[in-house]
Each structure stands twice: as C-alpha cells, then as structure tokens.
Motif scaffolding. Structure first.
Motif, PDB file in Angstrom:
ATOM      1  N   LEU A 141     -10.634  16.409   4.143  1.00 53.95           N
ATOM      2  CA  LEU A 141     -10.346  15.012   4.457  1.00 53.95           C
ATOM      3  C   LEU A 141      -9.379  14.404   3.452  1.00 53.95           C
ATOM      4  N   TYR A 142      -9.619  13.176   3.035  1.00 55.69           N
ATOM      5  CA  TYR A 142      -8.718  12.502   2.109  1.00 55.69           C
ATOM      6  C   TYR A 142      -9.147  12.782   0.674  1.00 55.69           C
ATOM      7  N   GLY A 143      -8.211  13.245  -0.139  1.00 59.67           N
ATOM      8  CA  GLY A 143      -8.485  13.427  -1.565  1.00 59.67           C
ATOM      9  C   GLY A 143      -9.190  14.698  -1.951  1.00 59.67           C
ATOM     10  N   GLY A 144      -9.485  15.603  -1.036  1.00 61.82           N
ATOM     11  CA  GLY A 144     -10.151  16.856  -1.392  1.00 61.82           C
ATOM     12  C   GLY A 144      -9.179  17.822  -2.041  1.00 61.82           C
ATOM     13  N   GLY A 145      -9.622  18.547  -3.062  1.00 60.53           N
ATOM     14  CA  GLY A 145      -8.793  19.520  -3.768  1.00 60.53           C
ATOM     15  C   GLY A 145      -8.577  20.784  -2.955  1.00 60.53           C
ATOM     16  N   ALA A 146      -7.518  21.505  -3.253  1.00 61.83           N
ATOM     17  CA  ALA A 146      -7.192  22.748  -2.556  1.00 61.83           C
ATOM     18  C   ALA A 146      -7.753  23.938  -3.313  1.00 61.83           C
ATOM     19  N   SER A 147      -7.878  25.061  -2.613  1.00 56.91           N
ATOM     20  CA  SER A 147      -8.330  26.283  -3.269  1.00 56.91           C
ATOM     21  C   SER A 147      -7.138  27.063  -3.806  1.00 56.91           C
ATOM     22  N   GLY A 148      -7.427  28.023  -4.658  1.00 53.84           N
ATOM     23  CA  GLY A 148      -6.437  29.022  -5.020  1.00 53.84           C
ATOM     24  C   GLY A 148      -6.431  30.088  -3.934  1.00 53.84           C
ATOM     25  N   ALA A 149      -5.393  30.910  -3.904  1.00 60.30           N
ATOM     26  CA  ALA A 149      -5.289  31.964  -2.895  1.00 60.30           C
ATOM     27  C   ALA A 149      -5.874  33.262  -3.443  1.00 60.30           C
ATOM     28  N   SER A 150      -6.151  34.212  -2.572  1.00 55.97           N
ATOM     29  CA  SER A 150      -6.551  35.544  -3.009  1.00 55.97           C
ATOM     30  C   SER A 150      -6.261  36.549  -1.913  1.00 55.97           C
ATOM     31  N   SER A 151      -6.053  37.802  -2.297  1.00 56.78           N
ATOM     32  CA  SER A 151      -5.731  38.869  -1.356  1.00 56.78           C
ATOM     33  C   SER A 151      -6.638  40.063  -1.593  1.00 56.78           C
ATOM     34  N   ASN A 152      -7.057  40.720  -0.527  1.00 55.12           N
ATOM     35  CA  ASN A 152      -7.817  41.953  -0.656  1.00 55.12           C
ATOM     36  C   ASN A 152      -6.882  43.140  -0.826  1.00 55.12           C
ATOM     37  N   SER A 183      -2.726  26.497  -1.252  1.00 54.72           N
ATOM     38  CA  SER A 183      -2.909  25.520  -0.188  1.00 54.72           C
ATOM     39  C   SER A 183      -2.712  24.104  -0.718  1.00 54.72           C
ATOM     40  N   ALA A 184      -2.478  23.171   0.190  1.00 53.75           N
ATOM     41  CA  ALA A 184      -2.266  21.771  -0.185  1.00 53.75           C
ATOM     42  C   ALA A 184      -3.585  21.015  -0.296  1.00 53.75           C
ATOM     43  N   GLY A 185      -3.612  20.048  -1.188  1.00 54.19           N
ATOM     44  CA  GLY A 185      -4.754  19.147  -1.297  1.00 54.19           C
ATOM     45  C   GLY A 185      -4.664  18.057  -0.248  1.00 54.19           C
ATOM     46  N   GLY A 186      -5.756  17.329  -0.072  1.00 58.54           N
ATOM     47  CA  GLY A 186      -5.784  16.237   0.898  1.00 58.54           C
ATOM     48  C   GLY A 186      -4.981  15.035   0.409  1.00 58.54           C
ATOM     49  N   GLN A 187      -4.375  14.294   1.330  1.00 58.81           N
ATOM     50  CA  GLN A 187      -3.597  13.105   0.978  1.00 58.81           C
ATOM     51  C   GLN A 187      -4.524  11.978   0.554  1.00 58.81           C
ATOM     52  N   GLY A 188      -3.942  10.930  -0.035  1.00 61.24           N
ATOM     53  CA  GLY A 188      -4.715   9.756  -0.447  1.00 61.24           C
ATOM     54  C   GLY A 188      -5.045   8.860   0.737  1.00 61.24           C
ATOM     55  N   ILE A 189      -5.852   7.848   0.461  1.00 62.55           N
ATOM     56  CA  ILE A 189      -6.203   6.868   1.496  1.00 62.55           C
ATOM     57  C   ILE A 189      -6.527   5.538   0.797  1.00 62.55           C
ATOM     58  N   VAL A 190      -6.231   4.449   1.467  1.00 58.87           N
ATOM     59  CA  VAL A 190      -6.621   3.120   1.007  1.00 58.87           C
ATOM     60  C   VAL A 190      -7.480   2.512   2.115  1.00 58.87           C
ATOM     61  N   ILE A 191      -8.668   2.069   1.756  1.00 61.06           N
ATOM     62  CA  ILE A 191      -9.570   1.426   2.711  1.00 61.06           C
ATOM     63  C   ILE A 191      -9.776  -0.009   2.235  1.00 61.06           C
ATOM     64  N   ILE A 192      -9.473  -0.957   3.088  1.00 68.32           N
ATOM     65  CA  ILE A 192      -9.606  -2.374   2.738  1.00 68.32           C
ATOM     66  C   ILE A 192     -10.680  -2.992   3.625  1.00 68.32           C
ATOM     67  N   THR A 193     -11.645  -3.613   2.988  1.00 70.18           N
ATOM     68  CA  THR A 193     -12.713  -4.308   3.691  1.00 70.18           C
ATOM     69  C   THR A 193     -12.691  -5.766   3.267  1.00 70.18           C
ATOM     70  N   VAL A 252       0.858  -1.181   0.000  1.00 72.91           N
ATOM     71  CA  VAL A 252       0.000   0.000   0.000  1.00 72.91           C
ATOM     72  C   VAL A 252       0.894   1.230   0.000  1.00 72.91           C
ATOM     73  N   THR A 253       0.660   2.141  -0.939  1.00 71.56           N
ATOM     74  CA  THR A 253       1.398   3.400  -1.004  1.00 71.56           C
ATOM     75  C   THR A 253       0.389   4.539  -0.928  1.00 71.56           C
ATOM     76  N   ILE A 254       0.582   5.440   0.021  1.00 71.18           N
ATOM     77  CA  ILE A 254      -0.314   6.579   0.195  1.00 71.18           C
ATOM     78  C   ILE A 254       0.371   7.820  -0.356  1.00 71.18           C
ATOM     79  N   GLY A 255      -0.253   8.438  -1.353  1.00 71.42           N
ATOM     80  CA  GLY A 255       0.301   9.652  -1.949  1.00 71.42           C
ATOM     81  C   GLY A 255      -0.029  10.882  -1.123  1.00 71.42           C
TER      82      GLY A 255
END
Length: 160
Positions: free
Chosen positions: A128-139, A148-158, A20-23
């Motif tokens: 959480l896991y796998g959610g995309g990041a937003s772009g930044a903005s300034s007033n 910002s960083a996106g969410g890391q991966g996950i492996v779920i085994i059942t 298992v490799t988690i990105g």
C-alpha cells in the motif's frame, strides 16, 4: 518505508489553499548488487510545510548467486512536523546460501496494511502507501534480479 507524520491543525490556522506533494516510492536497484534509490518526500502545507514524510529507499538488486549472498532491503524514511511522527520500517533482504535461497524477500508493512511476501524469485514491492521494498534474490544459477520499488506516499486530510 513506513513513514507517517500526523498533526491536528485547527481549520482556522490553514491557508485558503494548501499545497500537497506526494512522493514516489524509492525505485529498486538495478540487477547485480546495486542499491535502491531514495524515494520522494511527501509534504502538506503552503509556504510553511506543516508535515513531512521523507521517502526511504527501494530494495537492492542481486547478482546471480551460485554460492552465498544477500541483497539489502529498502530502508525506512523519517517523518517530521507532526504531533505524531513514525519513522519507516524496512522491507526484508533476499538471502542465498550455497546456491539455495533461504530467505524469501518480504515487502515492508505500512500503517495502512501488513507486510507482503512472495515465494518466487521476484523481489516484493512495498505494501500500500509507504511500505518498504524487499531486496532481490536468485536461486542457483538463475539470472540476476533487480530490486523492487517501495510504496508511494499519501496525504489524508480529515476536517472535523
């Protein structure tokens, strides 16, 4: 970066030990109109990879917007090898028009949780896991912002 690969594999078809490799989530771009970086790949399977979810990108950084500008969101990754493969959803961009922030950045949703937003000037990480990041903005004349960083991966085994 909502990416997901789902596969039903009979236990008898699995090796005695599977790898298992988690990105990691894609890192955000540096302050000043810089693109986010591609995230790592999440895999399951020893020898032959059985399922793959490719990382998307982190959100772009923004310059100090005194006029008008947009910082791109993180882009979703792709998935393969599963019985069900769901490609990624993007985060939301940050946008400023005439020095006023009109679009508040939004971190992308994951199949494990909804999107998240922020009314401040900071970019928003993936949910959480796998959610995309937003772009930044300034007033107005606020300092440039890093993406910002996106969410890391996950492996779920059942096992059934």
């Amino acid at each position: 970066m909502l990416f997901r690969s789902k596969r039903f594999i009979p236990v008898a078809s699995l090796a005695a030990t599977e790898q298992v490799t988690i990105g990691a989530g894609g890192t955000g771009g540096a302050s000043g109109n810089n693109a986010g970086n591609t995230g790592g790949t999440t895999t399951f399977g020893a020898g032959a990879t059985l399922c793959t979810a490719n990382g998307g990108t982190g959100g772009a950084g923004s310059a100090s917007f005194n006029t008008t500008g947009t910082a791109d969101s993180g882009k979703g990754g792709s998935a393969s090898g599963g019985s069900v493969n769901i490609s990624g959803s993007d985060g939301g961009p940050g946008e400023v028009i005439s020095g006023v922030r009109v679009v508040h950045p939004r971190g992308g949703a994951s199949s494990l949780g909804g999107a998240r937003s922020d009314s401040g000037t900071s970019p928003v990480t993936g949910r959480l896991y796998g959610g995309g990041a937003s772009g930044a903005s300034s007033n107005n004349s606020a300092a440039a912002q890093a993406g910002s960083a996106g969410g890391q991966g996950i492996v779920i085994i059942t096992v059934v």
